[in-house]
Structures are given as structure tokens and as C-alpha cells.
Write a protein that holds these residues in place. Structure first.
Motif, PDB file in Angstrom:
ATOM      1  N   ARG A  69      69.655 -19.183  -4.191  1.00  0.00           N
ATOM      2  CA  ARG A  69      69.513 -19.848  -5.496  1.00  0.00           C
ATOM      3  C   ARG A  69      69.072 -21.298  -5.296  1.00  0.00           C
ATOM      4  NH1 ARG A  69      72.846 -19.838 -10.428  1.00  0.00           N
ATOM      5  NH2 ARG A  69      74.294 -18.414  -9.415  1.00  0.00           N
ATOM      6  N   LEU A  70      67.931 -21.638  -5.882  1.00  0.00           N
ATOM      7  CA  LEU A  70      67.478 -23.028  -5.917  1.00  0.00           C
ATOM      8  C   LEU A  70      67.694 -23.531  -7.325  1.00  0.00           C
ATOM      9  CD1 LEU A  70      66.148 -25.370  -4.360  1.00  0.00           C
ATOM     10  CD2 LEU A  70      63.938 -24.535  -5.196  1.00  0.00           C
ATOM     11  N   GLY A  71      68.559 -24.542  -7.472  1.00  0.00           N
ATOM     12  CA  GLY A  71      68.951 -25.011  -8.791  1.00  0.00           C
ATOM     13  C   GLY A  71      67.821 -25.684  -9.556  1.00  0.00           C
ATOM     14  N   PRO A  72      68.031 -25.902 -10.853  1.00  0.00           N
ATOM     15  CA  PRO A  72      67.036 -26.607 -11.669  1.00  0.00           C
ATOM     16  C   PRO A  72      66.739 -27.988 -11.098  1.00  0.00           C
ATOM     17  CG  PRO A  72      68.769 -25.640 -13.043  1.00  0.00           C
ATOM     18  CD  PRO A  72      69.221 -25.520 -11.618  1.00  0.00           C
ATOM     19  N   GLN A  73      65.481 -28.387 -11.180  1.00  0.00           N
ATOM     20  CA  GLN A  73      65.052 -29.716 -10.725  1.00  0.00           C
ATOM     21  C   GLN A  73      65.448 -29.958  -9.260  1.00  0.00           C
ATOM     22  OE1 GLN A  73      63.107 -31.390 -12.830  1.00  0.00           O
ATOM     23  NE2 GLN A  73      63.443 -29.757 -14.340  1.00  0.00           N
ATOM     24  N   SER A  74      65.344 -28.918  -8.453  1.00  0.00           N
ATOM     25  CA  SER A  74      65.693 -29.023  -7.029  1.00  0.00           C
ATOM     26  C   SER A  74      64.478 -28.701  -6.175  1.00  0.00           C
ATOM     27  CB  SER A  74      66.850 -28.084  -6.684  1.00  0.00           C
ATOM     28  OG  SER A  74      68.031 -28.449  -7.384  1.00  0.00           O
ATOM     29  N   GLU A  75      64.546 -29.087  -4.906  1.00  0.00           N
ATOM     30  CA  GLU A  75      63.387 -28.938  -4.023  1.00  0.00           C
ATOM     31  C   GLU A  75      63.832 -28.565  -2.611  1.00  0.00           C
ATOM     32  OE1 GLU A  75      59.933 -31.817  -1.995  1.00  0.00           O
ATOM     33  OE2 GLU A  75      61.326 -32.612  -3.504  1.00  0.00           O
ATOM     34  N   ILE A  76      63.149 -27.587  -2.016  1.00  0.00           N
ATOM     35  CA  ILE A  76      63.283 -27.302  -0.590  1.00  0.00           C
ATOM     36  C   ILE A  76      62.110 -27.976   0.098  1.00  0.00           C
ATOM     37  CG2 ILE A  76      63.377 -25.521   1.191  1.00  0.00           C
ATOM     38  CD1 ILE A  76      64.371 -23.584  -0.994  1.00  0.00           C
ATOM     39  N   LYS A  77      62.402 -28.913   0.967  1.00  0.00           N
ATOM     40  CA  LYS A  77      61.351 -29.695   1.609  1.00  0.00           C
ATOM     41  C   LYS A  77      60.544 -28.824   2.574  1.00  0.00           C
ATOM     42  CE  LYS A  77      64.363 -33.756   1.466  1.00  0.00           C
ATOM     43  NZ  LYS A  77      65.074 -34.771   2.288  1.00  0.00           N
ATOM     44  N   GLU A  78      59.323 -29.245   2.842  1.00  0.00           N
ATOM     45  CA  GLU A  78      58.480 -28.492   3.760  1.00  0.00           C
ATOM     46  C   GLU A  78      59.126 -28.431   5.140  1.00  0.00           C
ATOM     47  OE1 GLU A  78      54.475 -29.771   5.543  1.00  0.00           O
ATOM     48  OE2 GLU A  78      53.896 -28.364   3.941  1.00  0.00           O
ATOM     49  N   HIS A  79      59.186 -27.231   5.698  1.00  0.00           N
ATOM     50  CA  HIS A  79      59.763 -27.026   7.021  1.00  0.00           C
ATOM     51  C   HIS A  79      59.223 -25.725   7.595  1.00  0.00           C
ATOM     52  CE1 HIS A  79      62.342 -24.579   4.439  1.00  0.00           C
ATOM     53  NE2 HIS A  79      62.692 -23.896   5.514  1.00  0.00           N
ATOM     54  N   VAL A  80      59.607 -25.407   8.818  1.00  0.00           N
ATOM     55  CA  VAL A  80      59.242 -24.142   9.454  1.00  0.00           C
ATOM     56  C   VAL A  80      60.511 -23.475   9.958  1.00  0.00           C
ATOM     57  CG1 VAL A  80      56.928 -24.903  10.110  1.00  0.00           C
ATOM     58  CG2 VAL A  80      58.833 -25.255  11.688  1.00  0.00           C
ATOM     59  N   ASP A  81      60.511 -22.149  10.000  1.00  0.00           N
ATOM     60  CA  ASP A  81      61.626 -21.366  10.526  1.00  0.00           C
ATOM     61  C   ASP A  81      61.141 -20.633  11.768  1.00  0.00           C
ATOM     62  OD1 ASP A  81      63.347 -22.078   8.387  1.00  0.00           O
ATOM     63  OD2 ASP A  81      62.444 -20.541   7.129  1.00  0.00           O
ATOM     64  N   ASN A  82      61.836 -20.812  12.854  1.00  0.00           N
ATOM     65  CA  ASN A  82      61.385 -20.253  14.130  1.00  0.00           C
ATOM     66  C   ASN A  82      61.546 -18.739  14.188  1.00  0.00           C
ATOM     67  OD1 ASN A  82      60.893 -22.900  15.255  1.00  0.00           O
ATOM     68  ND2 ASN A  82      63.115 -23.109  15.340  1.00  0.00           N
ATOM     69  N   ASN A  96      61.461 -26.394  -7.737  1.00  0.00           N
ATOM     70  CA  ASN A  96      61.856 -25.803  -9.017  1.00  0.00           C
ATOM     71  C   ASN A  96      61.869 -26.919 -10.054  1.00  0.00           C
ATOM     72  OD1 ASN A  96      62.917 -24.473 -11.179  1.00  0.00           O
ATOM     73  ND2 ASN A  96      64.871 -23.951 -10.241  1.00  0.00           N
ATOM     74  N   LYS A  97      60.791 -26.993 -10.817  1.00  0.00           N
ATOM     75  CA  LYS A  97      60.661 -28.048 -11.816  1.00  0.00           C
ATOM     76  C   LYS A  97      61.179 -27.607 -13.183  1.00  0.00           C
ATOM     77  CE  LYS A  97      56.711 -30.244  -9.543  1.00  0.00           C
ATOM     78  NZ  LYS A  97      55.322 -30.754  -9.705  1.00  0.00           N
ATOM     79  N   SER A  98      61.780 -26.426 -13.245  1.00  0.00           N
ATOM     80  CA  SER A  98      62.265 -25.887 -14.514  1.00  0.00           C
ATOM     81  C   SER A  98      63.729 -26.272 -14.729  1.00  0.00           C
ATOM     82  CB  SER A  98      62.125 -24.364 -14.527  1.00  0.00           C
ATOM     83  OG  SER A  98      63.119 -23.756 -13.727  1.00  0.00           O
ATOM     84  N   ASN A  99      64.269 -25.835 -15.870  1.00  0.00           N
ATOM     85  CA  ASN A  99      65.663 -26.115 -16.216  1.00  0.00           C
ATOM     86  C   ASN A  99      66.554 -24.895 -16.028  1.00  0.00           C
ATOM     87  OD1 ASN A  99      65.284 -28.869 -16.999  1.00  0.00           O
ATOM     88  ND2 ASN A  99      64.339 -28.148 -18.899  1.00  0.00           N
ATOM     89  N   GLU A 100      66.086 -23.932 -15.232  1.00  0.00           N
ATOM     90  CA  GLU A 100      66.911 -22.777 -14.889  1.00  0.00           C
ATOM     91  C   GLU A 100      66.835 -22.543 -13.387  1.00  0.00           C
ATOM     92  OE1 GLU A 100      65.520 -19.202 -16.733  1.00  0.00           O
ATOM     93  OE2 GLU A 100      63.614 -19.194 -15.678  1.00  0.00           O
ATOM     94  N   PRO A 101      67.825 -21.858 -12.818  1.00  0.00           N
ATOM     95  CA  PRO A 101      67.786 -21.626 -11.368  1.00  0.00           C
ATOM     96  C   PRO A 101      66.699 -20.628 -10.991  1.00  0.00           C
ATOM     97  CG  PRO A 101      69.607 -20.426 -12.345  1.00  0.00           C
ATOM     98  CD  PRO A 101      69.036 -21.299 -13.430  1.00  0.00           C
ATOM     99  N   ARG A 102      66.199 -20.739  -9.779  1.00  0.00           N
ATOM    100  CA  ARG A 102      65.322 -19.720  -9.199  1.00  0.00           C
ATOM    101  C   ARG A 102      66.163 -18.944  -8.204  1.00  0.00           C
ATOM    102  NH1 ARG A 102      62.583 -19.764  -3.651  1.00  0.00           N
ATOM    103  NH2 ARG A 102      64.825 -19.411  -3.405  1.00  0.00           N
ATOM    104  N   ILE A 103      66.232 -17.612  -8.371  1.00  0.00           N
ATOM    105  CA  ILE A 103      67.082 -16.789  -7.517  1.00  0.00           C
ATOM    106  C   ILE A 103      66.263 -15.648  -6.931  1.00  0.00           C
ATOM    107  CG2 ILE A 103      69.175 -15.391  -7.362  1.00  0.00           C
ATOM    108  CD1 ILE A 103      70.258 -16.933  -9.773  1.00  0.00           C
ATOM    109  N   HIS A 104      66.287 -15.544  -5.603  1.00  0.00           N
ATOM    110  CA  HIS A 104      65.586 -14.481  -4.883  1.00  0.00           C
ATOM    111  C   HIS A 104      66.580 -13.643  -4.094  1.00  0.00           C
ATOM    112  CE1 HIS A 104      61.287 -16.425  -4.570  1.00  0.00           C
ATOM    113  NE2 HIS A 104      61.733 -16.345  -5.808  1.00  0.00           N
ATOM    114  N   LEU A 105      66.292 -12.355  -3.972  1.00  0.00           N
ATOM    115  CA  LEU A 105      66.928 -11.497  -2.986  1.00  0.00           C
ATOM    116  C   LEU A 105      66.054 -11.547  -1.738  1.00  0.00           C
ATOM    117  CD1 LEU A 105      68.892  -9.237  -2.021  1.00  0.00           C
ATOM    118  CD2 LEU A 105      67.342  -7.593  -3.127  1.00  0.00           C
ATOM    119  N   THR A 106      66.643 -11.855  -0.580  1.00  0.00           N
ATOM    120  CA  THR A 106      65.865 -11.918   0.661  1.00  0.00           C
ATOM    121  C   THR A 106      66.440 -10.945   1.681  1.00  0.00           C
ATOM    122  OG1 THR A 106      67.158 -13.703   1.685  1.00  0.00           O
ATOM    123  CG2 THR A 106      65.335 -14.345   0.240  1.00  0.00           C
TER     124      THR A 106
END
Length: 227
Positions: free
Chosen positions: A95-108, A158-168
Motif C-alpha cells: 500500500r502506497l498512501g495518498p500523496q506518497s512517493e517511492i523514490k527511484e531505486h533498484v532491487d537486486n 501517488n498524487k491522488s487522495n486514495e491509497p494505491r494497493i497492489h498484490l505482488t
């Protein structure tokens, strides 16, 4: 060269996904452990984890994983997992909350070339969520299934006012997945070869590896520096 992201030829019921998400809303959502990677609110709950606990949200390759008690209450999530006829490692809701950001990165070690593939299935999202992979926007919609090479630089806003939720789902490559990816246009023979990275990407990978010193990571860093 294989694509950095691709939509799979399978979609799932948005209604059923959101119904089971409501079950998970009663459980503890744990803040992501990489606090330097995000701004705002980024949390997760596990359906499959190393310890079998719901609040164990770590994801490390080549470890043993167990289903959590939460998965027993979510038969549709289990049905989705079973569609992927391969071994699974971590399975989580992110879950990425409203007005939140995951910064650019890499996963090994998170590309199909490494024998691993991570699938994202959006449960709640909207047009104000911007998911970038290798500087390109990934147009994910609810219910769709997407693979991306997370060893390349990626970020989410996530520039919206609702959470973004993914199943991974973190999956292990096998003959079944090779057939699926071949049908999607992947050159699976090429994916067995060593991937060449740009200097920028190599530096990002080395920075991530350096945060967790180990003999294995030291060998990977040496190999990257030798390329």
C-alpha cells in the motif's frame, strides 16, 4: 533485449480482489523497512513470508517461505497464486498512501534473467498514480497482471487522495514460466546470458548491495565493476 515490463495475458476479478482486500484491512499493516526509499506512507501485509507471520514483509531471494494465517482467509488470493504454476517466495499486499512517493531505486536479482519474476496486480489504483520503470510509465490498471524487471531503476508517485494497493507475487522461473514468457515475446535463451548494465544502473545496484555487506554481495560488486 527483452522488455523492461509487460502485461500478462491474464486478468483477475476486481470485485473479488477488493472483497478480499477488505478482509486484510483488519490486520496490521507494517511500514516498509527501507525508510530511505520513500516519502509519506508505504506499508505492507504478508500472505506468504519467511517466518509465516503476517507482519514479516521482508523479501530476500533464495529463502524458504511459508503461507501466513491471513492467506487461509483469502481463497481468491490463493486461487491467483495457484494460477502461477511455479514456486513462490514472498506474496504481499503493498500500500502506497495518498500523496506518497517511492523514490527511484533498484532491487537486486529481481529480473527474469536472474531466474526470478515479480508480478504486480493492482487492486486499487487510479490515473493519478505514476509507476515508472526505466524512465517509462507503466500503465497498470486494476485487475491486470504485470511483470517488470525491478533490477532497473523504478519509482512510484501517488498524487491522488486514495491509497494505491497492489498484490505482488515473487515467483521462481521454471519451464511453465518460460513457456508463458516465450508466448509474450521474450527470448528466454537470451535471458540466460549475463545482462549488461549502464554505468548509472551499475552504480545504483552497487549502492544497494553495499548496504548489506556479505561475501556474495562482494562478489557481485566485483563482477559489476569488471564489466
Amino acid at each position: 533485449m527483452n522488455p523492461s515490463f509487460i502485461k500478462l495475458p491474464i486478468s483477475f476479478s476486481i470485485e473479488k480482489l477488493q472483497k478480499e482486500l477488505a478482509i486484510c484491512e483488519t490486520d496490521l499493516w507494517t511500514p516498509h523497512f527501507n525508510t530511505n526509499r520513500f516519502k509519506g506512507n508505504w506499508t505492507s501485509v504478508s500472505l506468504r513470508s519467511q517466518s509465516g507471520l503476517i507482519n514479516d514483509i521482508t523479501s530476500f531471494a533464495n529463502k524458504a517461505y511459508k503461507n501466513t494465517d491471513l492467506l487461509d482467509r483469502c481463497p481468491y488470493f490463493k486461487e491467483i497464486m495457484d494460477w502461477f504454476q511455479c514456486e513462490k517466495e514472498a506474496v504481499r499486499l503493498l500500500r502506497l498512501g495518498p500523496q506518497s512517493e517511492i523514490k527511484e531505486h533498484v532491487d537486486n536479482d529481481t529480473s527474469y534473467e536472474d531466474g526470478f519474476f515479480r508480478i504486480h496486480i493492482p487492486i486499487i489504483t487510479n490515473s493519478e498514480v505514476f509507476f515508472y520503470m526505466d524512465k517509462k510509465r507503466v500503465p497498470m490498471k486494476m485487475g491486470e497482471s504485470w511483470y517488470a524487471n525491478f533490477q532497473l531503476p523504478h519509482s512510484v508517485e501517488n498524487k491522488s487522495n486514495e491509497p494505491r494497493i497492489h498484490l505482488t507475487l515473487d515467483c521462481i522461473r521454471n519451464d511453465w514460466s518460460d513457456k508463458l514468457f516465450t508466448e509474450m515475446g521474450f527470448d528466454v535463451q537470451h535471458s540466460n546470458e549475463k545482462v549488461q548494465y549502464s554505468d548509472e544502473v551499475k552504480q545504483k545496484i552497487i549502492a544497494e548491495l553495499s548496504r548489506n555487506p556479505s561475501e556474495v554481495n562482494a562478489r557481485i560488486i566485483a563482477d559489476l565493476l569488471a564489466q
